[in-house]
Write a protein that holds these residues in place. Structure first.
Motif, PDB file in Angstrom:
ATOM      1  N   THR A  42      45.211  50.149  44.614  1.00 25.65           N
ATOM      2  CA  THR A  42      44.155  51.025  44.073  1.00 25.65           C
ATOM      3  C   THR A  42      42.766  50.524  44.464  1.00 25.65           C
ATOM      4  O   THR A  42      41.830  51.308  44.567  1.00 25.65           O
ATOM      5  CB  THR A  42      44.255  51.159  42.542  1.00 25.65           C
ATOM      6  OG1 THR A  42      44.031  49.881  41.938  1.00 25.65           O
ATOM      7  CG2 THR A  42      45.602  51.711  42.119  1.00 25.65           C
ATOM      8  N   TYR A  46      39.186  52.572  45.829  1.00 27.15           N
ATOM      9  CA  TYR A  46      37.773  52.421  45.420  1.00 27.15           C
ATOM     10  C   TYR A  46      36.921  51.973  46.611  1.00 27.15           C
ATOM     11  O   TYR A  46      35.778  52.395  46.762  1.00 27.15           O
ATOM     12  CB  TYR A  46      37.645  51.426  44.253  1.00 27.15           C
ATOM     13  CG  TYR A  46      38.143  52.014  42.952  1.00 27.15           C
ATOM     14  CD1 TYR A  46      37.336  52.855  42.190  1.00 27.15           C
ATOM     15  CD2 TYR A  46      39.442  51.777  42.510  1.00 27.15           C
ATOM     16  CE1 TYR A  46      37.798  53.424  41.016  1.00 27.15           C
ATOM     17  CE2 TYR A  46      39.920  52.342  41.340  1.00 27.15           C
ATOM     18  CZ  TYR A  46      39.098  53.161  40.596  1.00 27.15           C
ATOM     19  OH  TYR A  46      39.567  53.742  39.436  1.00 27.15           O
ATOM     20  N   ARG A  47      37.512  51.151  47.460  1.00 25.33           N
ATOM     21  CA  ARG A  47      36.783  50.683  48.650  1.00 25.33           C
ATOM     22  C   ARG A  47      36.534  51.839  49.625  1.00 25.33           C
ATOM     23  O   ARG A  47      35.464  51.941  50.211  1.00 25.33           O
ATOM     24  CB  ARG A  47      37.575  49.567  49.345  1.00 25.33           C
ATOM     25  CG  ARG A  47      37.559  48.259  48.593  1.00 25.33           C
ATOM     26  CD  ARG A  47      38.515  47.247  49.210  1.00 25.33           C
ATOM     27  NE  ARG A  47      38.428  45.980  48.522  1.00 25.33           N
ATOM     28  CZ  ARG A  47      37.500  45.054  48.790  1.00 25.33           C
ATOM     29  NH1 ARG A  47      36.635  45.240  49.758  1.00 25.33           N
ATOM     30  NH2 ARG A  47      37.449  43.936  48.092  1.00 25.33           N
ATOM     31  N   SER A 107      31.788  47.447  43.127  1.00 23.73           N
ATOM     32  CA  SER A 107      31.826  47.376  41.657  1.00 23.73           C
ATOM     33  C   SER A 107      30.931  48.440  41.043  1.00 23.73           C
ATOM     34  O   SER A 107      31.237  48.997  39.989  1.00 23.73           O
ATOM     35  CB  SER A 107      31.411  45.996  41.162  1.00 23.73           C
ATOM     36  OG  SER A 107      32.410  45.059  41.452  1.00 23.73           O
ATOM     37  N   ARG A 116      36.149  57.110  38.647  1.00 19.26           N
ATOM     38  CA  ARG A 116      37.374  56.535  38.079  1.00 19.26           C
ATOM     39  C   ARG A 116      38.360  57.638  37.706  1.00 19.26           C
ATOM     40  O   ARG A 116      39.537  57.537  37.990  1.00 19.26           O
ATOM     41  CB  ARG A 116      37.071  55.684  36.835  1.00 19.26           C
ATOM     42  CG  ARG A 116      36.169  54.512  37.094  1.00 19.26           C
ATOM     43  CD  ARG A 116      36.384  53.409  36.075  1.00 19.26           C
ATOM     44  NE  ARG A 116      37.677  52.774  36.256  1.00 19.26           N
ATOM     45  CZ  ARG A 116      37.925  51.837  37.170  1.00 19.26           C
ATOM     46  NH1 ARG A 116      36.979  51.395  37.946  1.00 19.26           N
ATOM     47  NH2 ARG A 116      39.136  51.335  37.276  1.00 19.26           N
ATOM     48  N   ARG A 137      42.733  46.877  38.450  1.00 18.54           N
ATOM     49  CA  ARG A 137      42.062  46.238  37.319  1.00 18.54           C
ATOM     50  C   ARG A 137      42.474  46.848  35.987  1.00 18.54           C
ATOM     51  O   ARG A 137      42.385  46.213  34.945  1.00 18.54           O
ATOM     52  CB  ARG A 137      40.534  46.386  37.451  1.00 18.54           C
ATOM     53  CG  ARG A 137      39.921  45.834  38.719  1.00 18.54           C
ATOM     54  CD  ARG A 137      40.057  44.322  38.777  1.00 18.54           C
ATOM     55  NE  ARG A 137      39.304  43.736  39.877  1.00 18.54           N
ATOM     56  CZ  ARG A 137      39.632  43.826  41.156  1.00 18.54           C
ATOM     57  NH1 ARG A 137      40.703  44.496  41.509  1.00 18.54           N
ATOM     58  NH2 ARG A 137      38.905  43.243  42.078  1.00 18.54           N
ATOM     59  N   ASP A 138      42.880  48.123  36.042  1.00 18.49           N
ATOM     60  CA  ASP A 138      43.142  48.886  34.816  1.00 18.49           C
ATOM     61  C   ASP A 138      44.498  49.563  34.864  1.00 18.49           C
ATOM     62  O   ASP A 138      44.705  50.589  34.236  1.00 18.49           O
ATOM     63  CB  ASP A 138      42.052  49.965  34.654  1.00 18.49           C
ATOM     64  CG  ASP A 138      42.014  50.911  35.858  1.00 18.49           C
ATOM     65  OD1 ASP A 138      42.559  50.550  36.923  1.00 18.49           O
ATOM     66  OD2 ASP A 138      41.457  52.015  35.725  1.00 18.49           O
ATOM     67  N   ARG A 186      31.090  39.749  40.692  1.00 21.30           N
ATOM     68  CA  ARG A 186      31.983  40.913  40.701  1.00 21.30           C
ATOM     69  C   ARG A 186      32.887  40.876  39.461  1.00 21.30           C
ATOM     70  O   ARG A 186      33.092  41.891  38.806  1.00 21.30           O
ATOM     71  CB  ARG A 186      32.814  40.914  41.990  1.00 21.30           C
ATOM     72  CG  ARG A 186      33.421  42.244  42.325  1.00 21.30           C
ATOM     73  CD  ARG A 186      33.239  42.597  43.796  1.00 21.30           C
ATOM     74  NE  ARG A 186      33.997  41.743  44.688  1.00 21.30           N
ATOM     75  CZ  ARG A 186      35.247  42.001  45.082  1.00 21.30           C
ATOM     76  NH1 ARG A 186      35.880  43.060  44.613  1.00 21.30           N
ATOM     77  NH2 ARG A 186      35.843  41.216  45.926  1.00 21.30           N
ATOM     78  N   ASP A 190      33.046  43.822  36.722  1.00 22.91           N
ATOM     79  CA  ASP A 190      34.339  44.483  36.466  1.00 22.91           C
ATOM     80  C   ASP A 190      34.747  44.328  34.991  1.00 22.91           C
ATOM     81  O   ASP A 190      35.359  45.220  34.413  1.00 22.91           O
ATOM     82  CB  ASP A 190      35.442  43.897  37.365  1.00 22.91           C
ATOM     83  CG  ASP A 190      35.243  44.235  38.850  1.00 22.91           C
ATOM     84  OD1 ASP A 190      34.428  45.127  39.154  1.00 22.91           O
ATOM     85  OD2 ASP A 190      35.901  43.595  39.697  1.00 22.91           O
ATOM     86  N   ARG A 193      31.908  46.471  32.546  1.00 21.00           N
ATOM     87  CA  ARG A 193      31.587  47.906  32.675  1.00 21.00           C
ATOM     88  C   ARG A 193      32.152  48.666  31.465  1.00 21.00           C
ATOM     89  O   ARG A 193      33.150  48.263  30.857  1.00 21.00           O
ATOM     90  CB  ARG A 193      32.115  48.466  33.992  1.00 21.00           C
ATOM     91  CG  ARG A 193      33.600  48.531  34.051  1.00 21.00           C
ATOM     92  CD  ARG A 193      34.085  49.266  35.276  1.00 21.00           C
ATOM     93  NE  ARG A 193      35.519  49.154  35.332  1.00 21.00           N
ATOM     94  CZ  ARG A 193      36.211  48.705  36.361  1.00 21.00           C
ATOM     95  NH1 ARG A 193      35.607  48.351  37.467  1.00 21.00           N
ATOM     96  NH2 ARG A 193      37.522  48.630  36.310  1.00 21.00           N
TER      97      ARG A 193
HETATM   98  O1   DC Z   1      41.146  44.586  44.396  1.00 20.95           O
HETATM   99  P1   DC Z   1      39.896  44.812  45.270  1.00 20.95           P
HETATM  100  O2   DC Z   1      39.025  43.602  45.407  1.00 20.95           O
HETATM  101  O3   DC Z   1      40.237  45.441  46.576  1.00 20.95           O
HETATM  102  O4   DC Z   1      39.043  45.901  44.430  1.00 20.95           O
HETATM  103  C1   DC Z   1      37.797  46.341  44.886  1.00 20.95           C
HETATM  104  C2   DC Z   1      36.932  46.746  43.699  1.00 20.95           C
HETATM  105  O5   DC Z   1      37.421  47.948  43.125  1.00 20.95           O
HETATM  106  C3   DC Z   1      36.802  45.727  42.587  1.00 20.95           C
HETATM  107  O6   DC Z   1      35.504  45.163  42.570  1.00 20.95           O
HETATM  108  C4   DC Z   1      37.018  46.487  41.318  1.00 20.95           C
HETATM  109  C5   DC Z   1      37.379  47.870  41.726  1.00 20.95           C
HETATM  110  N1   DC Z   1      38.676  48.316  41.203  1.00 20.95           N
HETATM  111  C6   DC Z   1      38.682  48.930  39.985  1.00 20.95           C
HETATM  112  O7   DC Z   1      37.634  49.040  39.352  1.00 20.95           O
HETATM  113  N2   DC Z   1      39.838  49.414  39.479  1.00 20.95           N
HETATM  114  C7   DC Z   1      40.987  49.290  40.160  1.00 20.95           C
HETATM  115  N3   DC Z   1      42.113  49.797  39.644  1.00 20.95           N
HETATM  116  C8   DC Z   1      40.992  48.628  41.416  1.00 20.95           C
HETATM  117  C9   DC Z   1      39.812  48.140  41.903  1.00 20.95           C
END
Ligand code: DC
Length: 233
Positions: A42, A46-47, A107, A116, A137-138, A186, A190, A193
């Motif tokens: 995921t 977001y990237r 972020s 989101r 993250r979630d 970061r 994260d 927020r």
């Molecule tokens: O896991 P990553 O470093 O590739 O994630 C990139 C950014 O995306 C990270 O700073 C937080 C966000 N992210 C998020 O908010 N929710 C997710 N489910 C996955 C990533």
């Protein structure tokens, strides 16, 4: 709850959350490979949105414009033979989404509620089939609150910075201290927020990878998965 598949095998859904650099993507990909499951990254979604916003020259502080642009992007993530490709509006952006520019902006973009919502809906669609390993993250708290196995994968900031430093081969012209500072910043964004902050789900199992190899973490998660499956029968 696990379900019986047509091929007779039980499958579960596994959620892996944790901070940047804990090894989530590598571990999640390997766990999925070993179990023959689908891996869904995921963070890459977001990237990809963040890269699209940068390329379109949209002001990241204009949430309405960001949301509108994000909804217009066509993002496809493929996992052929264990190699992930990320495609944004028909162009492969697998490398571009890992640059420092994206790291510094992601972020902020991922804290926008409309972004989101858009991606969480997509992620839930992708997990309608059983046998998914999803990292982010979630995932355990918001995207798949009913996931059969939830892992919160973590490691100390020092170890995470060191790993990212080694991975990059310092191609991004950054010192270890800078990298550590950016990872800590970061984490803070994260975690703080307002929408779906990075928190451990109450029923997630914590795995600290600081002193473990990737293979040890993978093995541990597969074992936890087996226990879950055995318990569900
Ligand atoms: O896991 P990553 O470093 O590739 O994630 C990139 C950014 O995306 C990270 O700073 C937080 C966000 N992210 C998020 O908010 N929710 C997710 N489910 C996955 C990533």
């Amino acid at each position: 709850m696990s379900t019986q598949h047509q091929d007779g095998h039980d499958r579960i859904n596994i959620a892996i959350d944790g901070p940047a650099g804990a090894g989530k993507s590598t571990v999640a990909r390997k766990v999925a490979e070993r179990l023959g499951y689908i891996y869904i990254d995921t963070g890459a979604m977001y990237r990809a949105v963040t890269l699209g916003i940068r390329r379109a020259g949209v002001d990241a502080d204009d949430h309405a414009k960001v949301a509108e642009a994000a909804a217009s992007f066509d993002i496809v993530i493929t996992n052929d033979g264990g190699k992930q490709e990320v495609v944004l509006d028909g162009k492969v952006v697998t490398e571009e989404i890992r640059t420092r520019e994206v790291n510094l902006l992601v972020s902020k973009i991922s804290a926008i509620p409309a972004v989101r919502q858009l991606l969480v809906d997509k992620q839930r669609q992708l997990a309608l089939v059983r046998g998914v390993v999803m990292d982010g993250r979630d995932i355990g708290t918001k995207v798949l609150p009913n996931a059969d196995l939830k892992i919160f994968l973590t490691a100390s900031v020092d170890i995470r910075a060191e790993r990212r430093y080694q991975e990059s081969g310092n191609s991004q012209q950054i010192t270890l201290a800078q990298l550590r500072q950016e990872i800590a910043a970061r984490d803070k964004m994260d975690q703080e927020r307002a929408v779906s902050p990075l928190t451990r789900a109450a029923d997630a199992l914590v795995v600290d990878s600081s002193d473990l190899t990737i293979e040890q973490v993978v093995e541990h998660i597969i074992e936890l998965g087996r226990t879950k499956l055995a318990g569900a029968k």
